[in-house]
Design a protein around this motif. Sequence first.
Motif, PDB file in Angstrom:
ATOM      1  N   PRO A 272      10.206  39.994  30.496  1.00  0.00           N
ATOM      2  CA  PRO A 272       8.873  40.017  31.098  1.00  0.00           C
ATOM      3  C   PRO A 272       8.857  39.734  32.589  1.00  0.00           C
ATOM      4  N   GLY A 273       9.889  39.123  33.144  1.00  0.00           N
ATOM      5  CA  GLY A 273       9.897  38.830  34.571  1.00  0.00           C
ATOM      6  C   GLY A 273      10.694  39.800  35.412  1.00  0.00           C
ATOM      7  N   LEU A 274      11.246  40.828  34.796  1.00  0.00           N
ATOM      8  CA  LEU A 274      12.125  41.732  35.536  1.00  0.00           C
ATOM      9  C   LEU A 274      11.358  42.667  36.450  1.00  0.00           C
ATOM     10  N   PHE A 275      10.221  43.158  35.998  1.00  0.00           N
ATOM     11  CA  PHE A 275       9.423  44.101  36.777  1.00  0.00           C
ATOM     12  C   PHE A 275       8.050  43.498  37.072  1.00  0.00           C
ATOM     13  N   SER A 276       7.518  43.866  38.235  1.00  0.00           N
ATOM     14  CA  SER A 276       6.186  43.378  38.600  1.00  0.00           C
ATOM     15  C   SER A 276       5.087  44.240  37.996  1.00  0.00           C
ATOM     16  N   HIS A 277       5.396  45.497  37.691  1.00  0.00           N
ATOM     17  CA  HIS A 277       4.434  46.443  37.134  1.00  0.00           C
ATOM     18  C   HIS A 277       5.138  47.328  36.116  1.00  0.00           C
ATOM     19  N   ILE A 278       4.399  47.712  35.079  1.00  0.00           N
ATOM     20  CA  ILE A 278       4.888  48.632  34.063  1.00  0.00           C
ATOM     21  C   ILE A 278       3.923  49.816  33.988  1.00  0.00           C
ATOM     22  N   ALA A 279       4.472  51.034  34.001  1.00  0.00           N
ATOM     23  CA  ALA A 279       3.652  52.243  33.848  1.00  0.00           C
ATOM     24  C   ALA A 279       4.198  53.039  32.666  1.00  0.00           C
ATOM     25  N   ALA A 280       3.368  53.248  31.659  1.00  0.00           N
ATOM     26  CA  ALA A 280       3.775  53.931  30.432  1.00  0.00           C
ATOM     27  C   ALA A 280       2.862  55.130  30.204  1.00  0.00           C
TER      28      ALA A 280
ATOM     29  N   PRO B 259       3.871  41.322  33.201  1.00  0.00           N
ATOM     30  CA  PRO B 259       3.331  42.079  34.331  1.00  0.00           C
ATOM     31  C   PRO B 259       2.185  42.995  33.921  1.00  0.00           C
ATOM     32  N   PRO B 260       1.349  43.393  34.880  1.00  0.00           N
ATOM     33  CA  PRO B 260       0.261  44.324  34.573  1.00  0.00           C
ATOM     34  C   PRO B 260       0.811  45.673  34.122  1.00  0.00           C
ATOM     35  N   VAL B 261       0.027  46.339  33.279  1.00  0.00           N
ATOM     36  CA  VAL B 261       0.481  47.576  32.642  1.00  0.00           C
ATOM     37  C   VAL B 261      -0.553  48.680  32.843  1.00  0.00           C
TER      38      VAL B 261
END
Length: 284
Positions: free
Chosen positions: A180-188, A209-211
């Motif tokens: 959960p701390g690896l990326f600041s944002h996730i886009a799926a 992070p926000p998704v």
Amino acid sequence: MRLRIVAMVASFLLAASATPMTAQTSSAPAPAAEPFGSPWTPARTTQFDLGPAVAPFRILVSLPEAPPPPEGYGVIYALDAGWTFGTLRDSVLMQTGPYAGNGSAPTVVVGIGWPGDTLTDFDRRGPDLVGDRRAAMLTFIAEDLIPRVEGRLSIDPAHRMLAGHSFGGAFALQARIDRPGLFSHIAAGSPSIWTDPEGLFAGATPDGPPVLITVGGLEAPEAAEAAGTPADRVARLRERDMTGRAARMAEALPGAFEVFPDASHGASVTPFLARAVQFLWARP
């Protein structure tokens, strides 16, 4: 497990096609590019192989023309480079930097694919993204790829996104659970939640992070049927519940959820990538 994933990939390819059965295809070979001139490589773009010698990944990197700001460049790590890298590179070029007027900063694009001209390997894609090698691929990204890229460039960890579509979208959601701390944002984009609905929903918590989650309007079976999509494709859309599961996932996280009208599964890739760039730099 491997045979199951290969079957899933084959099923996905059939499902991704929204071409009516009456469409005619030519038996003539595709024209060669060489008579038109020499190959072209976009400026400030490079490639290299990284990972295990027996199964490396092909990595593409696009660098901004501007120097890094004090806090560092933004960066988007994009899965399925063969289908995402070029469009994402162009979207970043048009949407970020001092002339964009949106508060964004120059952004690096890192495409993650497989060796070969198309950057796609259907024998590896399913196992790597949604199968028994998914954890190993995430470890590769975290422990090999990110240090390789960010050891050479000044990167702002507050603007480090993982973006994926379809199988890649499911991988991105799972990466949020596992690291959960690896990326600041996730886009799926159009995430294939149907490949592991119980596991993905069990890990859908606000912590992380926000998704951004998007789907194409024609991934809803009713809309697809009204548009004349073949009946077998509509049946698969109902079975996989792409739109319903994506909406419920966005509600559970919670995350931003968008539908691109009149876009099929494949056609939704382009607007998804453009929207992902905006999402990375959106003001809180």
